[in-house]
Design a protein around this motif. Structure first.
Motif, PDB file in Angstrom:
ATOM      1  N   LYS A  66      34.144  39.416  81.040  1.00 19.39           N
ATOM      2  CA  LYS A  66      33.788  38.668  79.627  1.00 19.39           C
ATOM      3  C   LYS A  66      34.678  38.720  78.616  1.00 19.39           C
ATOM      4  CE  LYS A  66      29.464  41.418  79.840  1.00 19.39           C
ATOM      5  NZ  LYS A  66      27.846  42.299  79.724  1.00 19.39           N
ATOM      6  N   GLN A  67      35.680  38.092  79.259  1.00 20.47           N
ATOM      7  CA  GLN A  67      36.442  37.297  78.280  1.00 20.47           C
ATOM      8  C   GLN A  67      36.216  35.777  78.301  1.00 20.47           C
ATOM      9  OE1 GLN A  67      40.827  37.311  79.507  1.00 20.47           O
ATOM     10  NE2 GLN A  67      41.198  38.729  77.798  1.00 20.47           N
ATOM     11  N   ARG A 124      41.605  45.394  84.493  1.00 24.12           N
ATOM     12  CA  ARG A 124      41.414  45.805  83.991  1.00 24.12           C
ATOM     13  C   ARG A 124      42.498  46.392  81.943  1.00 24.12           C
ATOM     14  NH1 ARG A 124      36.910  47.579  81.876  1.00 24.12           N
ATOM     15  NH2 ARG A 124      36.146  49.982  80.284  1.00 24.12           N
ATOM     16  N   ARG A 129      42.419  42.756  79.741  1.00 24.53           N
ATOM     17  CA  ARG A 129      42.223  43.697  78.645  1.00 24.53           C
ATOM     18  C   ARG A 129      41.692  42.785  77.257  1.00 24.53           C
ATOM     19  NH1 ARG A 129      48.004  44.401  78.258  1.00 24.53           N
ATOM     20  NH2 ARG A 129      48.751  43.402  75.761  1.00 24.53           N
ATOM     21  N   ALA A 130      41.408  43.926  76.562  1.00 20.84           N
ATOM     22  CA  ALA A 130      40.138  43.426  75.089  1.00 20.84           C
ATOM     23  C   ALA A 130      41.820  43.693  73.845  1.00 20.84           C
ATOM     24  CB  ALA A 130      39.420  44.405  74.568  1.00 20.84           C
ATOM     25  N   GLU A 131      41.636  42.862  73.445  1.00 22.43           N
ATOM     26  CA  GLU A 131      43.255  42.367  72.897  1.00 22.43           C
ATOM     27  C   GLU A 131      42.795  43.324  71.173  1.00 22.43           C
ATOM     28  OE1 GLU A 131      45.458  40.840  72.327  1.00 22.43           O
ATOM     29  OE2 GLU A 131      44.962  39.569  75.033  1.00 22.43           O
ATOM     30  N   GLN A 132      43.479  44.182  70.642  1.00 17.15           N
ATOM     31  CA  GLN A 132      43.031  44.716  69.552  1.00 17.15           C
ATOM     32  C   GLN A 132      43.637  44.269  68.557  1.00 17.15           C
ATOM     33  OE1 GLN A 132      45.043  48.458  71.221  1.00 17.15           O
ATOM     34  NE2 GLN A 132      43.093  49.347  72.148  1.00 17.15           N
TER      35      GLN A 132
END
Length: 141
Positions: A66-67, A124, A129-132
């Motif tokens: 879900k990016q 993943r 990866r979700a950007e922090q």
């Protein structure tokens, strides 16, 4: 919190596997069509594999991880990940089949499972990866 992370990882892995099944269908379908059109099998294999990888990137980006955001960076990482996975699994298959004497199809099955794990972990942890967001908080007195 750990339980939620585990269930998210399991959900992502299941969707990743389902996307992989679709990608295999895309690969086989494109290969079949191109060879039916008399394209040499090696060219058909390269094009069909490329279509499967592109489909994999797009579906995993949208549904598995879900990016959102720019495509180019993620696509480049995804292609690099797949090249590394191809290299690792090819070397493992060579070692298993040629040097250890394990049957070709047993070796193929083992490296396919290894490839799924490597691709999921790489996708993943690196590709999707979700950007922090880093917040710098200073204490003032």
């Amino acid at each position: 919190m750990k339980s939620n992370m585990l269930s998210d990882s399991l959900r992502s892995f299941i969707i990743f596997g389902l996307v992989g099944i679709v990608n295999t269908g895309v690969d086989i379908g494109v290969f079949t069509l191109l060879t039916w059109w008399q394209l040499p099998w090696l060219a058909a294999q390269i094009i069909a594999y490329g279509c499967g990888v592109l489909n994999s990137f797009l579906m995993n980006r949208k549904w598995t991880f879900k990016q959102q955001g720019p495509l180019a960076k993620g696509l480049l990482r995804f292609v690099l990940l797949n090249l590394v996975t191809l290299g690792v699994t090819s070397v493992c298959m060579l070692l298993m089949h040629e040097h250890l004497g394990i049957s070709l199809w047993m070796s193929k099955g083992a490296v396919t499972l290894l490839g799924v794990v490597l691709n999921f972990a790489g996708s993943r942890l690196w590709v999707f990866r979700a950007e922090q967001v880093h917040v710098n908080v200073r204490n003032h007195r």
